[in-house]
Design an enzyme around this catalytic site. Structure first.
Site, PDB file in Angstrom:
ATOM      1  N   ARG A 223       0.834  -1.206   0.000  1.00 18.40           N
ATOM      2  CA  ARG A 223       0.000   0.000   0.000  1.00 18.40           C
ATOM      3  C   ARG A 223       0.873   1.262   0.000  1.00 18.40           C
ATOM      4  O   ARG A 223       0.552   2.259  -0.660  1.00 18.40           O
ATOM      5  CB  ARG A 223      -0.938  -0.008   1.212  1.00 18.40           C
ATOM      6  CG  ARG A 223      -2.046  -1.037   1.124  1.00 18.40           C
ATOM      7  CD  ARG A 223      -3.075  -0.865   2.223  1.00 18.40           C
ATOM      8  NE  ARG A 223      -2.702  -1.464   3.485  1.00 18.40           N
ATOM      9  CZ  ARG A 223      -3.131  -2.653   3.915  1.00 18.40           C
ATOM     10  NH1 ARG A 223      -3.919  -3.388   3.144  1.00 18.40           N
ATOM     11  NH2 ARG A 223      -2.770  -3.122   5.095  1.00 18.40           N
ATOM     12  N   PHE A 239     -11.672  -5.284  -5.768  1.00 15.50           N
ATOM     13  CA  PHE A 239     -11.733  -6.167  -4.601  1.00 15.50           C
ATOM     14  C   PHE A 239     -11.257  -5.387  -3.371  1.00 15.50           C
ATOM     15  O   PHE A 239     -10.387  -5.829  -2.616  1.00 15.50           O
ATOM     16  CB  PHE A 239     -10.866  -7.420  -4.791  1.00 15.50           C
ATOM     17  CG  PHE A 239     -11.085  -8.117  -6.112  1.00 15.50           C
ATOM     18  CD1 PHE A 239     -12.137  -9.007  -6.272  1.00 15.50           C
ATOM     19  CD2 PHE A 239     -10.253  -7.879  -7.190  1.00 15.50           C
ATOM     20  CE1 PHE A 239     -12.347  -9.651  -7.489  1.00 15.50           C
ATOM     21  CE2 PHE A 239     -10.451  -8.520  -8.416  1.00 15.50           C
ATOM     22  CZ  PHE A 239     -11.506  -9.410  -8.558  1.00 15.50           C
ATOM     23  N   ASP A 261     -16.146  -3.492  -5.064  1.00 15.07           N
ATOM     24  CA  ASP A 261     -16.237  -4.805  -4.420  1.00 15.07           C
ATOM     25  C   ASP A 261     -17.658  -5.318  -4.611  1.00 15.07           C
ATOM     26  O   ASP A 261     -18.610  -4.527  -4.634  1.00 15.07           O
ATOM     27  CB  ASP A 261     -15.900  -4.720  -2.923  1.00 15.07           C
ATOM     28  CG  ASP A 261     -15.454  -6.055  -2.352  1.00 15.07           C
ATOM     29  OD1 ASP A 261     -14.261  -6.204  -2.028  1.00 15.07           O
ATOM     30  OD2 ASP A 261     -16.305  -6.966  -2.232  1.00 15.07           O
ATOM     31  N   SER A 262     -17.803  -6.627  -4.736  1.00 15.30           N
ATOM     32  CA  SER A 262     -19.141  -7.205  -4.909  1.00 15.30           C
ATOM     33  C   SER A 262     -19.910  -7.272  -3.593  1.00 15.30           C
ATOM     34  O   SER A 262     -21.109  -7.536  -3.585  1.00 15.30           O
ATOM     35  CB  SER A 262     -19.040  -8.611  -5.512  1.00 15.30           C
ATOM     36  OG  SER A 262     -18.296  -9.465  -4.655  1.00 15.30           O
ATOM     37  N   ASP A 308      -6.419  -7.130  -6.286  1.00 11.88           N
ATOM     38  CA  ASP A 308      -6.061  -7.903  -5.083  1.00 11.88           C
ATOM     39  C   ASP A 308      -7.232  -8.810  -4.717  1.00 11.88           C
ATOM     40  O   ASP A 308      -7.918  -8.594  -3.719  1.00 11.88           O
ATOM     41  CB  ASP A 308      -5.732  -6.954  -3.932  1.00 11.88           C
ATOM     42  CG  ASP A 308      -5.230  -7.688  -2.694  1.00 11.88           C
ATOM     43  OD1 ASP A 308      -4.744  -8.825  -2.847  1.00 11.88           O
ATOM     44  OD2 ASP A 308      -5.341  -7.128  -1.591  1.00 11.88           O
ATOM     45  N   CYS A 348      -2.904 -14.252  -3.417  1.00 10.67           N
ATOM     46  CA  CYS A 348      -2.655 -14.666  -2.027  1.00 10.67           C
ATOM     47  C   CYS A 348      -2.915 -16.154  -1.837  1.00 10.67           C
ATOM     48  O   CYS A 348      -3.039 -16.629  -0.706  1.00 10.67           O
ATOM     49  CB  CYS A 348      -3.525 -13.842  -1.067  1.00 10.67           C
ATOM     50  SG  CYS A 348      -5.303 -14.069  -1.296  1.00 10.67           S
TER      51      CYS A 348
END
Length: 404
Positions: A223, A239, A261-262, A308, A348
């Site tokens: 970040r 995301f 984002d969903s 991400d 990830c």
């Protein structure tokens, strides 16, 4: 006295190299009454001591706590946590005036397989990924308080979703299956003041209901890198979850920051964190929408895109489909990002190797017919250390790419 597990001849070699797992296929014999989560002694075929660890049902049968024949008692937990805390002080994360958010224990990386502890201000969130660590939670909380003293006021236990789903967990006091002992809750204190500081920025951390321990600490350095690239740029954070990348982009002087984002809950968390740091700042806008649909419609607006996503592969059987997913997502970003744009892209998924991920991203670049340069290769930060004898602990992979 701990019960004993005997290995087949020659199966102690990986343990002699200090790998912290014993696989079920390596075991020659064990007592029929060994309970899951119990501490066991591991010996070779001749009866020679090899290690102590937590027994569990599954392909990984023992997670090693010590290669010394010692007592796993309150002093053991204290020394392990004291050492982990000293590491965080040495790398400048603990006791910082501008940062009170860091991972104190990272499983095998800190010699405590199955245990994760994240610190947010005066609260530590403890997460067990093994039955043995679940049963040790009270000892861990007491050792935490001994190590951190008045810096620690609350210990929240959050393991309902991380313990092995096949584990037959009993309440130690009642003997009833799946009772109150498994539920999330405070082991110490009870304060719900959930505002934490990361590099001078404030974040609401939802350790009660959020993913993992409530905040993705592992992207802290990444970040900060984004902040360096954000000035004057239009930034898209896909995301977004709690909006960490968005907040840093705002501080970096981005022209616009859009978070997608969903999950409506994630969008609310992002909006709350933007307001906490940049109240009434019109540069930010959020969208609750599917990533692919949004990129199709709006992706060509952006100088910087962050991808991400959650883990696409939780186990090896899902690896092939996960790599297809990473390729498809990155193709969409490559196709839509502005010329001269910068793409931050991550995986990830622990079962996805660095080479797997790079190949998926390279394939995406070729399919999108864009000329791409690698600016940075990213990974997990120092408070998520990798045990040199346990390379499986490397899970976060990232690339920063310049797209012509």
């Amino acid at each position: 006295m701990y019960q004993t597990i005997t290995l087949k001849k020659g199966k102690e070699e990986s343990l002699k190299r200090f790998h912290p797992w014993v696989f079920s296929g390596a075991i020659a014999s064990l007592a029929t009454d060994i309970a899951e989560g119990e501490i066991v002694r591991v010996v070779d075929a001749t009866g020679k001591f090899i290690a102590l660890g937590h027994y569990q049902i599954g392909s990984i049968s023992v997670r090693v706590l010590s290669f010394d024949d010692t007592e796993i008692d309150s002093y053991f937990w204290y020394k392990k946590l004291e050492t982990a805390y000293q590491v965080r002080r040495d790398i400048g994360l603990a006791d910082s005036a501008t940062n009170n958010t860091y991972r104190l224990v990272h499983g095998e990386g800190d010699g405590l397989p199955g245990l994760v502890i994240d610190c947010y201000g005066t609260t530590a969130v403890v997460q067990a990924h093994s039955v043995g660590m679940h049963y040790a939670r009270t000892d861990v909380a007491e050792a935490l308080k001994r190590v951190l003293g008045e810096k620690l006021q609350n210990v929240y236990y959050k393991s309902e979703t991380t313990l092995p789903y096949k584990a037959r967990l009993a309440d130690e006091d009642e003997g009833n299956m799946m009772t109150e002992s498994l539920k999330n809750g405070f082991l110490l204190g009870g304060c719900n003041d959930n505002t934490a500081m990361e590099n001078g920025l404030l974040f609401h951390v939802d350790w009660l209901h959020g993913q993992k321990t409530g905040f993705f600490i592992d992207q802290r350095e990444n970040r900060m890198l984004l902040e360096r690239y954000a000035k004057g740029k239009s930034v898209l954070n896909m995301f977004c979850y709690t909006g960490g990348f968005s907040v840093y982009a705002m501080r970096g002087g981005a022209k616009t920051v859009h978070s997608v984002d969903s999950s409506a809950k994630a969008i609310q968390l992002t909006n709350d964190n933007i307001s906490l740091n940049f109240p009434d700042d019109s540069r930010h806008e959020s969208f609750c929408e599917d990533a692919f649909k949004y990129l199709d419609r709006e992706g060509d607006k952006y100088d910087v895109i962050i991808l991400d996503p959650p883990a696409f592969a939780k186990h090896r059987a899902a690896l092939r489909n996960a790599l297809k997913g990473y390729t498809r997502l990155n193709v969409k970003a490559f196709e839509r990002i502005k010329p001269g744009g910068i793409l931050f892209t991550f995986s990830c998924s622990q079962v996805v190797t660095k080479d797997n991920f790079r190949n998926a991203v390279f394939t995406a670049a070729a399919q999108a017919k864009r000329s791409v340069r690698i600016l940075h290769q990213l990974h997990q930060p120092a408070d998520h250390p990798i045990n040199i004898y346990h390379p499986e602990g490397e899970y976060l992979k990232g690339l920063v790419l310049y797209v012509e």
